[in-house]
Write a protein that holds these residues in place. Structure first.
Motif, PDB file in Angstrom:
ATOM      1  N   CYS A   1      -7.648  -5.862   4.390  1.00 48.28           N
ATOM      2  CA  CYS A   1      -6.876  -5.574   3.172  1.00 48.28           C
ATOM      3  C   CYS A   1      -7.060  -6.689   2.146  1.00 48.28           C
ATOM      4  CB  CYS A   1      -5.397  -5.443   3.534  1.00 48.28           C
ATOM      5  SG  CYS A   1      -4.380  -5.013   2.117  1.00 48.28           S
TER       6      CYS A   1
ATOM      7  N   HIS B   1      -3.807  -3.976   9.558  1.00 47.33           N
ATOM      8  CA  HIS B   1      -4.928  -3.867   8.607  1.00 47.33           C
ATOM      9  C   HIS B   1      -5.151  -5.157   7.830  1.00 47.33           C
ATOM     10  CE1 HIS B   1      -4.786   0.371   9.470  1.00 47.33           C
ATOM     11  NE2 HIS B   1      -3.551   0.482   9.016  1.00 47.33           N
TER      12      HIS B   1
ATOM     13  N   CYS C   1       0.813  -1.219   0.000  1.00 44.62           N
ATOM     14  CA  CYS C   1       0.000   0.000   0.000  1.00 44.62           C
ATOM     15  C   CYS C   1       0.846   1.268   0.000  1.00 44.62           C
ATOM     16  CB  CYS C   1      -0.944   0.006   1.201  1.00 44.62           C
ATOM     17  SG  CYS C   1      -0.081  -0.201   2.775  1.00 44.62           S
TER      18      CYS C   1
ATOM     19  N   CYS D   1       1.066  -9.022  -0.494  1.00 44.36           N
ATOM     20  CA  CYS D   1       1.872  -8.242   0.451  1.00 44.36           C
ATOM     21  C   CYS D   1       2.335  -9.115   1.610  1.00 44.36           C
ATOM     22  CB  CYS D   1       1.057  -7.071   0.989  1.00 44.36           C
ATOM     23  SG  CYS D   1       2.021  -6.040   2.104  1.00 44.36           S
TER      24      CYS D   1
ATOM     25  N   SER E   1      -2.331   1.491   4.706  1.00 42.60           N
ATOM     26  CA  SER E   1      -3.786   1.586   4.526  1.00 42.60           C
ATOM     27  C   SER E   1      -4.266   0.394   3.713  1.00 42.60           C
ATOM     28  CB  SER E   1      -4.160   2.885   3.819  1.00 42.60           C
ATOM     29  OG  SER E   1      -3.392   3.021   2.658  1.00 42.60           O
TER      30      SER E   1
ATOM     31  N   CYS F   1       0.301  -7.290  10.052  1.00 45.61           N
ATOM     32  CA  CYS F   1      -0.156  -5.940   9.708  1.00 45.61           C
ATOM     33  C   CYS F   1      -1.457  -5.701  10.453  1.00 45.61           C
ATOM     34  CB  CYS F   1      -0.385  -5.820   8.197  1.00 45.61           C
ATOM     35  SG  CYS F   1      -1.110  -4.219   7.744  1.00 45.61           S
TER      36      CYS F   1
HETATM   37  S1  SF4 Z   1      -0.913  -3.689   1.624  1.00 48.64           S
HETATM   38 FE1  SF4 Z   1      -2.356  -4.344   3.199  1.00 48.64          FE
HETATM   39  S2  SF4 Z   1      -1.317  -6.007   4.300  1.00 48.64           S
HETATM   40 FE2  SF4 Z   1       0.241  -4.883   3.132  1.00 48.64          FE
HETATM   41  S3  SF4 Z   1       1.051  -3.414   4.588  1.00 48.64           S
HETATM   42 FE3  SF4 Z   1      -0.577  -2.387   3.420  1.00 48.64          FE
HETATM   43  S4  SF4 Z   1      -2.433  -2.638   4.656  1.00 48.64           S
HETATM   44 FE4  SF4 Z   1      -0.917  -4.107   5.401  1.00 48.64          FE
END
Ligand code: SF4
Length: 308
Positions: A271, A267, A231, A276, A295, A265
């Motif tokens: 996500c 999120h 992200c 990722c 994000s 993470c």
């Molecule tokens: S892309 Fe998604 S999983 Fe990867 S760091 Fe960003 S919010 Fe976290």
């Protein structure tokens, strides 16, 4: 974007000796007890591929594959058994010898994946801890650049010591015509803490990384970034490609590897990113969770990265 389809390649880890001592080496503590694949394993893989045509490319790797005297013989056998592409992964020291480059190319190597630790001799040699190593690797890349049908790829492990040099590195290699791709692999320790203080803050590294990606793309280079939060990259996330070819390596390697604790993470549940790797344990201990800067990506963002 990257230029190579990893599903078409298979990696065989054939050598665990090395004659550099890079500060970021991931296997320095395990090199002495990890066992390479055997010549019998390699020939069994050749036989399998003759039957099933599963892969087009073979990658011969290990700590430093050029230290193995049988390398040219293995390459010849690989080409005879139907591998169109044969790549070696190397720190490049032996490529400083034109006769050795020619020997490998004549045997059938047509892709050279060369580690370049920094953009200048002082930085590179400080990281490899061997004076003169930058000069040899650069000479090797120049020699290979004059041999038809050979592609080169560079790989840079990005650490606190090297991230500021990424744009300079792209400029340093700008003259190479046969450099198909540059790869930037963000360092992680094979441990739960960053004992050597080598991790680069993603936030600090981001502007240098984006500049390097833009410069490389402008000159027609493929780019692959590994182990960076997707992200944070915005549209440049099309350069993020964490996949790897199928790898044959001592099982004991994975026990150490799993200590890094990838995929963390705050999120993660929200996500949609599929590839990722998030953050790892050592990174979080040093720099925190970056909950405000990261994000979650929506499914649309993942499908249409260039719309951002
Ligand atoms: S892309 Fe998604 S999983 Fe990867 S760091 Fe960003 S919010 Fe976290």
């Amino acid at each position: 974007m990257g230029r190579f389809d990893h599903t078409q390649y298979v990696s065989m880890t054939m050598e665990f000796r090395c004659n550099l001592k890079c500060v970021h080496c991931m296997i320095e503590d395990t090199m002495d007890h990890l066992k390479p694949q055997t010549a019998e394993d390699l020939h069994a893989l050749f036989a399998h591929n003759v039957m099933h045509r599963k892969w087009k490319g073979l990658i011969l790797t290990g700590s430093e594959i050029t230290l193995h005297r049988d390398l040219p013989e293995w390459v010849r056998a690989a080409r005879l058994s139907g591998f169109d592409r044969v790549r070696i992964q190397t720190h490049g020291m032996r490529l400083g010898s034109e006769s050795y480059c020619r020997e490998l190319v004549d045997a059938g190597v047509n892709e050279f994946f060369v580690s370049i630790a920094g953009a200048d001799a002082a930085t590179h040699d400080e990281i490899t801890t061997v004076p003169g190593s930058f000069e040899k690797s650069m000479r090797g890349l120049a020699i290979l650049d004059g041999i038809p049908d050979v592609l080169t790829i560079t790989n840079t492990v990005v650490t606190e010591r090297s991230y500021r040099q990424l744009p300079q590195l792209v400029a340093t290699l700008a003259h190479l015509k046969q450099l198909a791709q540059m790869e930037f692999w963000f360092y992680f320790p094979m441990s739960e803490q960053d004992d050597k203080q080598l991790l680069a803050s993603h936030l600090d590294a981001l502007p240098f990384l984006k500049q390097a990606i833009a410069d490389a793309w402008r000159s027609g280079r493929g780019i692959e970034v590994k182990n960076f939060p997707e992200c944070l990259l915005g549209k440049d996330r099309i350069a993020l490609y964490n996949d790897q070819p199928e790898l044959y390596i001592d099982e004991a390697f994975w026990t150490e590897f799993m200590r890094n604790g990838f995929y963390q993470c705050v999120h993660r549940d929200a996500c949609a990113s599929k590839q990722c790797l998030g953050l790892n344990t050592a990174y979080i201990k040093r720099f925190g969770w970056h909950e405000r800067e990261l994000s979650p990506l929506s499914p649309e963002q993942v499908l249409f990265p260039l719309r951002d």
